[in-house]
Design an enzyme around this catalytic site. Structure first.
Site, mmCIF file in Angstrom:
data_model
loop_
_atom_site.group_PDB
_atom_site.id
_atom_site.type_symbol
_atom_site.label_atom_id
_atom_site.label_comp_id
_atom_site.label_asym_id
_atom_site.label_seq_id
_atom_site.Cartn_x
_atom_site.Cartn_y
_atom_site.Cartn_z
ATOM 1 N N ASP A 26 0.809 -1.221 0.000
ATOM 2 C CA ASP A 26 0.000 0.000 0.000
ATOM 3 C C ASP A 26 0.844 1.274 0.000
ATOM 4 O OD1 ASP A 26 0.944 -0.410 2.517
ATOM 5 O OD2 ASP A 26 -0.951 -0.020 3.551
ATOM 6 N N HIS A 56 24.714 7.357 -15.089
ATOM 7 C CA HIS A 56 23.624 7.650 -14.159
ATOM 8 C C HIS A 56 23.685 6.727 -12.944
ATOM 9 C CE1 HIS A 56 20.969 9.759 -17.422
ATOM 10 N NE2 HIS A 56 21.988 10.490 -17.027
ATOM 11 N N ASP A 100 25.830 14.952 -9.658
ATOM 12 C CA ASP A 100 24.940 15.495 -10.698
ATOM 13 C C ASP A 100 23.564 15.551 -10.052
ATOM 14 O OD1 ASP A 100 23.292 15.982 -12.880
ATOM 15 O OD2 ASP A 100 24.240 14.472 -14.177
ATOM 16 N N ASP A 138 19.960 21.667 -12.782
ATOM 17 C CA ASP A 138 20.669 20.434 -13.134
ATOM 18 C C ASP A 138 22.149 20.770 -13.268
ATOM 19 O OD1 ASP A 138 21.571 18.042 -14.103
ATOM 20 O OD2 ASP A 138 20.437 18.103 -15.979
ATOM 21 N N HIS A 143 27.955 10.370 -24.518
ATOM 22 C CA HIS A 143 26.649 11.041 -24.489
ATOM 23 C C HIS A 143 26.742 12.378 -25.209
ATOM 24 C CE1 HIS A 143 27.941 13.801 -21.222
ATOM 25 N NE2 HIS A 143 28.512 12.752 -20.658
ATOM 26 N N HIS A 178 20.944 18.935 -23.177
ATOM 27 C CA HIS A 178 19.514 18.632 -23.299
ATOM 28 C C HIS A 178 18.763 19.898 -22.927
ATOM 29 C CE1 HIS A 178 19.173 18.271 -18.880
ATOM 30 N NE2 HIS A 178 20.265 17.526 -18.916
ATOM 31 N N HIS A 186 14.879 16.762 -18.651
ATOM 32 C CA HIS A 186 15.166 16.567 -20.076
ATOM 33 C C HIS A 186 13.921 17.069 -20.795
ATOM 34 C CE1 HIS A 186 18.080 13.066 -18.924
ATOM 35 N NE2 HIS A 186 18.545 14.253 -18.601
ATOM 36 N N GLU A 188 27.082 19.938 -20.757
ATOM 37 C CA GLU A 188 27.676 18.994 -19.820
ATOM 38 C C GLU A 188 28.649 18.010 -20.449
ATOM 39 O OE1 GLU A 188 24.740 16.207 -18.162
ATOM 40 O OE2 GLU A 188 23.173 17.279 -19.246
ATOM 41 N N TYR A 197 35.093 9.649 -19.565
ATOM 42 C CA TYR A 197 34.905 8.495 -18.690
ATOM 43 C C TYR A 197 35.857 7.392 -19.123
ATOM 44 C CZ TYR A 197 30.703 11.333 -18.423
ATOM 45 O OH TYR A 197 29.842 12.397 -18.322
ATOM 46 N N ARG A 205 32.559 14.859 -15.224
ATOM 47 C CA ARG A 205 31.566 15.616 -15.996
ATOM 48 C C ARG A 205 31.392 16.955 -15.291
ATOM 49 N NH1 ARG A 205 27.900 11.971 -16.264
ATOM 50 N NH2 ARG A 205 26.444 12.495 -14.614
ATOM 51 N N GLU A 222 28.758 20.312 -15.548
ATOM 52 C CA GLU A 222 27.504 20.701 -16.194
ATOM 53 C C GLU A 222 27.014 22.058 -15.703
ATOM 54 O OE1 GLU A 222 24.126 18.231 -15.126
ATOM 55 O OE2 GLU A 222 23.065 18.802 -16.954
HETATM 56 MN MN LIG Z 1 21.800 17.208 -17.256
#
Ligand SMILES: [Mn+2]
Length: 447
Positions: A42, A243, A260, A271, A350, A354, A361, A394, A398, A416, A418
């Site tokens: 629940d 991610h 991030d 972001d 990547h 975005h 996004h 960004e 890697y 990274r 950003e």
């Molecule tokens: Mn982003």
């Protein structure tokens, strides 16, 4: 109903609805709430409203729908929602209810959501087409399906065409209005300030999860309304997973940590990503990689201006990253050759940007009015940038911990950086500029 009773925001939503109605030209649009999702038994996951419905109403309760009919007898807007239920509210919180909704929303009609199935098809009889997005909420999909599903043959009644409601809404949501820009700016600013409060405390952080919770506590302290997306806190080689979700892993002193994360404000997303040394000081190999990514960030930001495009921004980042990879001895051959073959993709898999808005996004249109009145179908990455659109920049690199093609000193490094930017006449406004990004500034912030 007197307008004075409503807040200023409702007039913004009302004008968005009438702009949509104008474009419907005799057709209808149905926007539905996101479903609630069960976590277990629940328990439910946090509720998040469907962004298109939120954009048109500012309403964040589940089980509601907005029906806009640009019929022959004048446009009609109807909001269906749950009426009050004191027993349910005792457990799950207050509902707006029909009576108060009539005061709050400048729609033609407010009705109980329980009447939706019957009212829905009846209200559409004069609309040639229905603009709708299947897949948002299966309960409403079923009503739309039942409307169209006919064993006999083409429908005799209207509507007999189903259109993607995003064709219009993506256009509307693409360029941000003043209020949206304020919210985006504030979301980015909260995020930037929370990062700067968090960094000096990083040595006390017990784990990735603790780091995420501590950073998020600063979001809320600074007035965030929520998180724009689940925070990424990735220690050491976890940063090579784009991610990575925070685990119980400690932040090791000699490693980097990639963060991030973003606060949301009035539904709009911040972001920001930074990658910082847990010790407060970058090691020489970490510094080498960091400086390459940072140079790519600067080159990409320089391309963020009207008439440019996400592709152009991406190309600028790729050029710098590839040049850096050659300088570091990771790639061999000429710059042009490596860009041509895409060899950099092994380390930069990547895109650079975005769109940013109600969705982290964010949605962007695919059609574009080119010169001479022609309508072009373009992916949004090719679309010329204009004032009032918001996006992230960004770049990253890697290096897999087991990649034997990479010099040992760089293996397991993931970096990274950003920023959030708003396109303005002549260039861009870096909304996240409250937080520094250069190596020297990061090191001084952490001491
Ligand atoms: Mn982003």
């Amino acid at each position: 109903m007197k307008r004075s009773k409503r807040n200023i925001e409702e007039s913004v939503y009302q004008s968005r609805r009438s702009r949509l109605l104008k474009q419907l030209r005799g057709e209808a649009a149905l926007l539905v709430s996101a479903p609630q999702h069960t976590r277990s038994r629940d328990q439910l996951f946090d509720y998040h409203q469907n962004s298109d419905l939120f954009y048109l109403t500012g309403f964040s309760e589940p089980e509601c729908a907005l029906l806009l009919v640009g019929g022959t007898r004048g446009p009609r807007s109807v909001l269906f929602l749950r009426d009050r239920d004191l027993n349910d509210e005792q457990w799950h919180g207050e509902r707006l209810g029909i009576k108060r909704a009539r005061r709050r929303f400048a729609v033609d009609e407010v009705r109980d959501i329980q009447q939706f199935p019957a009212a829905f098809s009846e209200m559409l009889t004069n609309a040639r087409a229905l603009h709708y997005l299947p897949g948002v909420n299966p309960a409403f999909d079923l009503h739309v399906h039942n409307l169209f599903a006919s064993q006999v043959g083409p429908r005799l009644q209207y509507p007999n065409i189903l259109k993607d409601v995003r064709l219009i809404l993506s256009q509307m949501r693409f360029v941000k209005d003043r209020g949206e820009i304020q919210s985006l700016r504030h979301a980015a600013d909260i995020t930037a300030r929370a990062f700067s409060m968090f960094f000096p405390l990083i040595k006390q952080v017990a784990s990735e999860r603790h780091g995420a919770a501590l950073l998020e506590s600063f979001f809320y302290k600074l007035g965030a309304h929520g998180l724009a997306f689940p925070s990424i806190v990735a220690a050491g080689k976890n940063a090579t997973t784009l991610h990575h979700s925070p685990q119980l892993q400690p932040l090791w002193k000699r490693e980097l940590v990639l963060i991030d994360a973003g606060a949301s404000f009035r539904g709009y997303s911040g972001d920001i990503t930074r990658t910082v040394p847990v010790s407060g000081k970058f090691s020489p190999p970490q510094a080498d990689v960091y400086d390459v990514v940072w140079a790519a960030l600067q080159a990409a930001i320089a391309k963020a201006r009207p008439q440019s495009s996400l592709d152009e921004i991406h190309e600028a980042a790729v050029k710098q990253l590839t040049k850096g990879l050659i300088d570091l001895g990771i790639l061999r051959g000429s710059l042009a050759e490596n860009i041509e073959t895409g060899s950099y993709r092994r380390f930069y898999m990547h895109r650079t940007s975005h769109w940013l808005g109600l969705d982290t996004h964010d949605i962007a249109p695919v059609t574009y009015n080119g010169s001479g009145g022609t309508t072009l179908l373009l992916p949004s990455s090719m679309r010329p940038l204009i004032s009032g659109v918001a996006l992230t920049i960004e770049p990253g690199l890697y290096f897999d911990a087991k990649d034997s093609k990479v010099p040992a000193r760089y293996r397991g490094i993931g970096i990274r950086i950003e920023e959030d930017v708003l396109i303005v006449p002549g260039g861009c406004d870096v909304l996240s500029s409250g937080l520094p990004s250069s190596r020297a500034e990061i090191e001084s912030l952490m001491s």
